[in-house]
Motif scaffolding. Sequence first.
Motif, mmCIF file in Angstrom:
data_model
loop_
_atom_site.group_PDB
_atom_site.id
_atom_site.type_symbol
_atom_site.label_atom_id
_atom_site.label_comp_id
_atom_site.label_asym_id
_atom_site.label_seq_id
_atom_site.Cartn_x
_atom_site.Cartn_y
_atom_site.Cartn_z
ATOM 1 N N LYS A 19 -3.994 -2.030 0.598
ATOM 2 C CA LYS A 19 -3.953 -3.349 0.527
ATOM 3 C C LYS A 19 -4.190 -3.802 -0.948
ATOM 4 C CE LYS A 19 -5.336 -6.559 3.674
ATOM 5 N NZ LYS A 19 -6.068 -6.993 4.819
ATOM 6 N N VAL A 20 -3.425 -4.738 -1.307
ATOM 7 C CA VAL A 20 -3.653 -5.052 -2.781
ATOM 8 C C VAL A 20 -4.871 -5.962 -2.951
ATOM 9 C CG1 VAL A 20 -2.655 -6.511 -4.629
ATOM 10 C CG2 VAL A 20 -1.076 -5.248 -3.132
ATOM 11 N N SER A 21 -5.736 -5.658 -3.882
ATOM 12 C CA SER A 21 -7.089 -6.379 -3.995
ATOM 13 C C SER A 21 -6.919 -7.248 -5.160
ATOM 14 C CB SER A 21 -8.076 -5.507 -4.321
ATOM 15 O OG SER A 21 -8.049 -4.597 -5.327
ATOM 16 N N ARG A 22 -6.144 -6.825 -6.403
ATOM 17 C CA ARG A 22 -6.018 -7.765 -7.484
ATOM 18 C C ARG A 22 -4.627 -7.628 -8.317
ATOM 19 N NH1 ARG A 22 -8.260 -7.014 -13.268
ATOM 20 N NH2 ARG A 22 -8.118 -4.710 -12.697
ATOM 21 N N ARG A 74 1.393 -10.048 -3.971
ATOM 22 C CA ARG A 74 0.145 -10.444 -4.111
ATOM 23 C C ARG A 74 -1.000 -10.036 -3.647
ATOM 24 N NH1 ARG A 74 2.158 -15.813 -0.648
ATOM 25 N NH2 ARG A 74 1.666 -14.963 1.210
ATOM 26 N N ARG A 75 -2.078 -10.618 -3.748
ATOM 27 C CA ARG A 75 -3.332 -10.052 -3.229
ATOM 28 C C ARG A 75 -3.476 -10.344 -1.642
ATOM 29 N NH1 ARG A 75 -9.479 -12.502 -4.860
ATOM 30 N NH2 ARG A 75 -10.603 -10.708 -4.025
ATOM 31 N N GLY A 76 -3.628 -9.053 -1.101
ATOM 32 C CA GLY A 76 -3.795 -9.217 0.474
ATOM 33 C C GLY A 76 -2.620 -8.489 1.144
ATOM 34 N N ASP A 77 -1.554 -8.223 0.351
ATOM 35 C CA ASP A 77 -0.355 -7.815 0.816
ATOM 36 C C ASP A 77 -0.632 -6.176 1.012
ATOM 37 O OD1 ASP A 77 1.021 -10.076 0.569
ATOM 38 O OD2 ASP A 77 2.222 -9.189 -1.064
ATOM 39 N N THR A 78 -0.052 -5.576 2.039
ATOM 40 C CA THR A 78 -0.156 -4.152 2.246
ATOM 41 C C THR A 78 1.258 -3.553 1.775
ATOM 42 O OG1 THR A 78 -1.381 -4.526 4.277
ATOM 43 C CG2 THR A 78 -0.225 -2.404 4.073
ATOM 44 N N VAL A 79 0.922 -2.357 0.999
ATOM 45 C CA VAL A 79 1.941 -1.891 0.162
ATOM 46 C C VAL A 79 2.220 -0.355 0.243
ATOM 47 C CG1 VAL A 79 1.895 -3.797 -1.623
ATOM 48 C CG2 VAL A 79 0.513 -1.636 -1.802
ATOM 49 N N PRO A 125 -3.266 -8.629 -11.783
ATOM 50 C CA PRO A 125 -3.541 -9.499 -12.867
ATOM 51 C C PRO A 125 -2.381 -10.094 -13.492
ATOM 52 C CG PRO A 125 -4.078 -7.159 -13.169
ATOM 53 C CD PRO A 125 -3.760 -7.417 -11.699
ATOM 54 N N ASP A 126 -2.389 -11.142 -14.175
ATOM 55 C CA ASP A 126 -1.274 -11.900 -14.806
ATOM 56 C C ASP A 126 -0.937 -11.138 -15.893
ATOM 57 O OD1 ASP A 126 -1.023 -13.802 -12.798
ATOM 58 O OD2 ASP A 126 -2.389 -15.139 -13.886
ATOM 59 N N ASN A 127 0.419 -11.248 -16.371
ATOM 60 C CA ASN A 127 0.857 -10.480 -17.527
ATOM 61 C C ASN A 127 0.702 -9.085 -17.754
ATOM 62 O OD1 ASN A 127 1.682 -12.809 -18.408
ATOM 63 N ND2 ASN A 127 -0.398 -13.262 -19.282
ATOM 64 N N SER A 128 0.286 -8.338 -16.313
ATOM 65 C CA SER A 128 0.259 -6.989 -16.530
ATOM 66 C C SER A 128 1.230 -6.264 -15.598
ATOM 67 C CB SER A 128 -1.268 -6.554 -15.926
ATOM 68 O OG SER A 128 -1.339 -5.188 -15.939
ATOM 69 N N ASP A 129 1.575 -5.008 -15.756
ATOM 70 C CA ASP A 129 2.435 -4.194 -14.951
ATOM 71 C C ASP A 129 1.818 -3.429 -14.081
ATOM 72 O OD1 ASP A 129 1.677 -2.334 -16.780
ATOM 73 O OD2 ASP A 129 3.668 -1.392 -17.225
ATOM 74 N N GLU A 130 0.325 -3.621 -13.837
ATOM 75 C CA GLU A 130 -0.470 -2.897 -12.726
ATOM 76 C C GLU A 130 -1.109 -3.684 -11.786
ATOM 77 O OE1 GLU A 130 -3.501 -0.754 -15.145
ATOM 78 O OE2 GLU A 130 -2.184 0.220 -16.165
ATOM 79 N N ILE A 131 -1.403 -3.109 -10.650
ATOM 80 C CA ILE A 131 -2.047 -3.872 -9.620
ATOM 81 C C ILE A 131 -3.107 -2.816 -9.028
ATOM 82 C CG2 ILE A 131 -0.039 -5.296 -8.900
ATOM 83 C CD1 ILE A 131 0.126 -3.402 -6.480
ATOM 84 N N GLU A 132 -4.056 -3.362 -8.518
ATOM 85 C CA GLU A 132 -5.270 -2.646 -7.902
ATOM 86 C C GLU A 132 -4.974 -2.616 -6.631
ATOM 87 O OE1 GLU A 132 -9.895 -3.494 -7.585
ATOM 88 O OE2 GLU A 132 -9.149 -2.926 -9.736
ATOM 89 N N LYS A 156 -10.581 2.442 -4.728
ATOM 90 C CA LYS A 156 -9.672 1.514 -5.484
ATOM 91 C C LYS A 156 -8.827 2.087 -6.467
ATOM 92 C CE LYS A 156 -12.435 -2.738 -4.626
ATOM 93 N NZ LYS A 156 -12.733 -3.787 -5.363
ATOM 94 N N VAL A 157 -7.636 2.005 -6.545
ATOM 95 C CA VAL A 157 -6.681 2.715 -7.471
ATOM 96 C C VAL A 157 -5.866 1.668 -8.032
ATOM 97 C CG1 VAL A 157 -4.743 4.322 -7.575
ATOM 98 C CG2 VAL A 157 -6.595 4.733 -5.688
#
Length: 114
Positions: A69-72, A55-60, A74-81, A89-90
């Motif tokens: 750090k996770v910034s976004r 989820r948002r705020g986790d360090t991955v 999205p629901d129903n997606s296999d990508e995170i920002e 941002k990646v």
Amino acid sequence: MFISSAYAQSSSPMADPFSGLLIPMLLMVLIFYFLVIRPQSQRQKQHREMVERVRRGDTVVTSGGFIGKVSRVPDNSDEIEVDLSDTLKVRVLKSTLLDVRSKSEPVKDATVTK
């Protein structure tokens, strides 16, 4: 004279060649299952659960070795920002995450008022 006794000794009621191999083969399959297949499936299940809980705020840590750090998410997606730095941002596939290092509370939306 010796040939007739040799033929008599070779005939036995359990002369099936597969009966001697069946038990060792079953043991090998069981050992392979408990030492290789079962632990791997448990690791895959743990990884799948970890990816679903990110989820948002986790360090991955990504498979490429990037830590961010996770910034976004999205629901129903296999990508995170993921934020790698303040200006970078990646977008990353969830399946490429290796580890969630620190779990934090979700970051509140920043509203800028001027």
